[in-house]
Motif scaffolding. Structure first.
Motif, PDB file in Angstrom:
ATOM      1  N   THR A 130      -4.643   0.172  19.554  1.00 26.69           N
ATOM      2  CA  THR A 130      -4.092   0.929  18.553  1.00 26.69           C
ATOM      3  C   THR A 130      -4.839   1.250  17.434  1.00 26.69           C
ATOM      4  O   THR A 130      -5.538   0.280  17.052  1.00 26.69           O
ATOM      5  CB  THR A 130      -2.747   0.307  18.022  1.00 26.69           C
ATOM      6  N   ILE A 131      -5.178   2.469  16.963  1.00 26.83           N
ATOM      7  CA  ILE A 131      -6.053   2.710  15.725  1.00 26.83           C
ATOM      8  C   ILE A 131      -5.146   2.207  14.767  1.00 26.83           C
ATOM      9  O   ILE A 131      -4.280   2.634  14.183  1.00 26.83           O
ATOM     10  CB  ILE A 131      -6.402   4.332  15.685  1.00 26.83           C
ATOM     11  N   LEU A 132      -6.101   1.253  13.776  1.00 29.99           N
ATOM     12  CA  LEU A 132      -5.447   0.853  12.458  1.00 29.99           C
ATOM     13  C   LEU A 132      -5.859   1.466  11.481  1.00 29.99           C
ATOM     14  O   LEU A 132      -5.145   1.620  10.240  1.00 29.99           O
ATOM     15  CB  LEU A 132      -5.876  -0.662  12.533  1.00 29.99           C
ATOM     16  N   ASN A 190     -14.051  10.909   8.162  1.00 30.72           N
ATOM     17  CA  ASN A 190     -13.641  11.719   9.155  1.00 30.72           C
ATOM     18  C   ASN A 190     -14.161  11.590  10.274  1.00 30.72           C
ATOM     19  O   ASN A 190     -15.411  11.690  10.879  1.00 30.72           O
ATOM     20  CB  ASN A 190     -13.936  13.013   8.570  1.00 30.72           C
ATOM     21  N   CYS A 191     -13.486  10.980  11.556  1.00 34.35           N
ATOM     22  CA  CYS A 191     -13.860  10.573  12.982  1.00 34.35           C
ATOM     23  C   CYS A 191     -14.222  11.879  13.510  1.00 34.35           C
ATOM     24  O   CYS A 191     -13.258  12.774  13.762  1.00 34.35           O
ATOM     25  CB  CYS A 191     -12.709   9.657  13.474  1.00 34.35           C
ATOM     26  N   GLN A 219      -9.640  -7.310  16.617  1.00 34.26           N
ATOM     27  CA  GLN A 219      -9.731  -6.049  16.019  1.00 34.26           C
ATOM     28  C   GLN A 219     -11.216  -5.859  16.182  1.00 34.26           C
ATOM     29  O   GLN A 219     -12.046  -6.642  16.109  1.00 34.26           O
ATOM     30  CB  GLN A 219      -9.364  -6.101  14.578  1.00 34.26           C
ATOM     31  N   ILE A 220     -11.605  -4.393  16.347  1.00 38.49           N
ATOM     32  CA  ILE A 220     -13.056  -3.924  16.423  1.00 38.49           C
ATOM     33  C   ILE A 220     -13.386  -2.697  15.775  1.00 38.49           C
ATOM     34  O   ILE A 220     -12.314  -2.048  16.034  1.00 38.49           O
ATOM     35  CB  ILE A 220     -13.559  -4.113  17.821  1.00 38.49           C
ATOM     36  N   SER A 221     -14.307  -2.370  15.140  1.00 35.57           N
ATOM     37  CA  SER A 221     -14.549  -1.332  14.542  1.00 35.57           C
ATOM     38  C   SER A 221     -15.746  -0.386  15.258  1.00 35.57           C
ATOM     39  O   SER A 221     -16.509  -1.003  15.982  1.00 35.57           O
ATOM     40  CB  SER A 221     -15.109  -1.326  13.242  1.00 35.57           C
ATOM     41  N   GLN A 271     -15.934   5.207  10.033  1.00 33.39           N
ATOM     42  CA  GLN A 271     -15.390   4.154  10.991  1.00 33.39           C
ATOM     43  C   GLN A 271     -14.304   3.992  11.075  1.00 33.39           C
ATOM     44  O   GLN A 271     -13.179   4.179  10.482  1.00 33.39           O
ATOM     45  CB  GLN A 271     -16.058   2.852  10.461  1.00 33.39           C
ATOM     46  N   VAL A 272     -13.818   3.781  12.422  1.00 31.27           N
ATOM     47  CA  VAL A 272     -12.592   3.543  13.191  1.00 31.27           C
ATOM     48  C   VAL A 272     -12.412   2.140  13.548  1.00 31.27           C
ATOM     49  O   VAL A 272     -13.251   1.662  14.232  1.00 31.27           O
ATOM     50  CB  VAL A 272     -12.173   4.608  14.359  1.00 31.27           C
ATOM     51  N   THR A 273     -11.157   1.699  12.937  1.00 33.29           N
ATOM     52  CA  THR A 273     -10.912   0.194  13.333  1.00 33.29           C
ATOM     53  C   THR A 273      -9.742   0.166  14.604  1.00 33.29           C
ATOM     54  O   THR A 273      -8.557   0.939  14.221  1.00 33.29           O
ATOM     55  CB  THR A 273     -10.599  -0.654  12.373  1.00 33.29           C
ATOM     56  N   LEU A 274      -9.856  -0.340  15.746  1.00 27.41           N
ATOM     57  CA  LEU A 274      -8.971  -0.553  16.826  1.00 27.41           C
ATOM     58  C   LEU A 274      -8.413  -1.981  16.933  1.00 27.41           C
ATOM     59  O   LEU A 274      -9.299  -2.911  16.865  1.00 27.41           O
ATOM     60  CB  LEU A 274      -9.623  -0.003  18.049  1.00 27.41           C
TER      61      LEU A 274
END
Length: 89
Positions: free
Chosen positions: A3-5, A10-11, A70-72, A79-82
């Motif tokens: 899940t994208i947290l 801007n990804c 969690q990982i970015s 940066q997107v954190t998942l």
């Protein structure tokens, strides 16, 4: 399940907060690998070893919840954190 947290900036792959992905690597019923998810290829490449750990019974000793982490993504500006959770069936 991923899940994208959060999304900082801007990804380039267009990921949005709340987006979810099935991240299973191996389909035991078919005895076959599964296709990669629609997650950004650079991010997927980075998380692949972590997915294998969770899918095949391992855990990360530094995580309080042994079934998630969690990982970015590697992009420090956008940066997107998942969050990745092991779903036990």
């Amino acid at each position: 399940m991923g899940t994208i947290l959060s999304v900082k900036g801007n990804c380039a792959a267009g990921h949005k907060v709340g987006e979810q992905f099935e991240l299973t690597l191996w389909d035991a019923e078919k005895d076959a690998t599964k296709r990669a998810s629609p997650l950004c290829a650079f991010f997927y490449n980075m998380i692949f070893p972590y997915l294998a750990v969770l899918q095949f019974g391992g855990e990360f000793p530094w995580e309080e919840d042994k079934d998630s982490f969690q990982i970015s993504c590697p992009d420090p500006i956008n940066q997107v954190t998942l969050e990745i959770k092991r779903i036990k069936v």
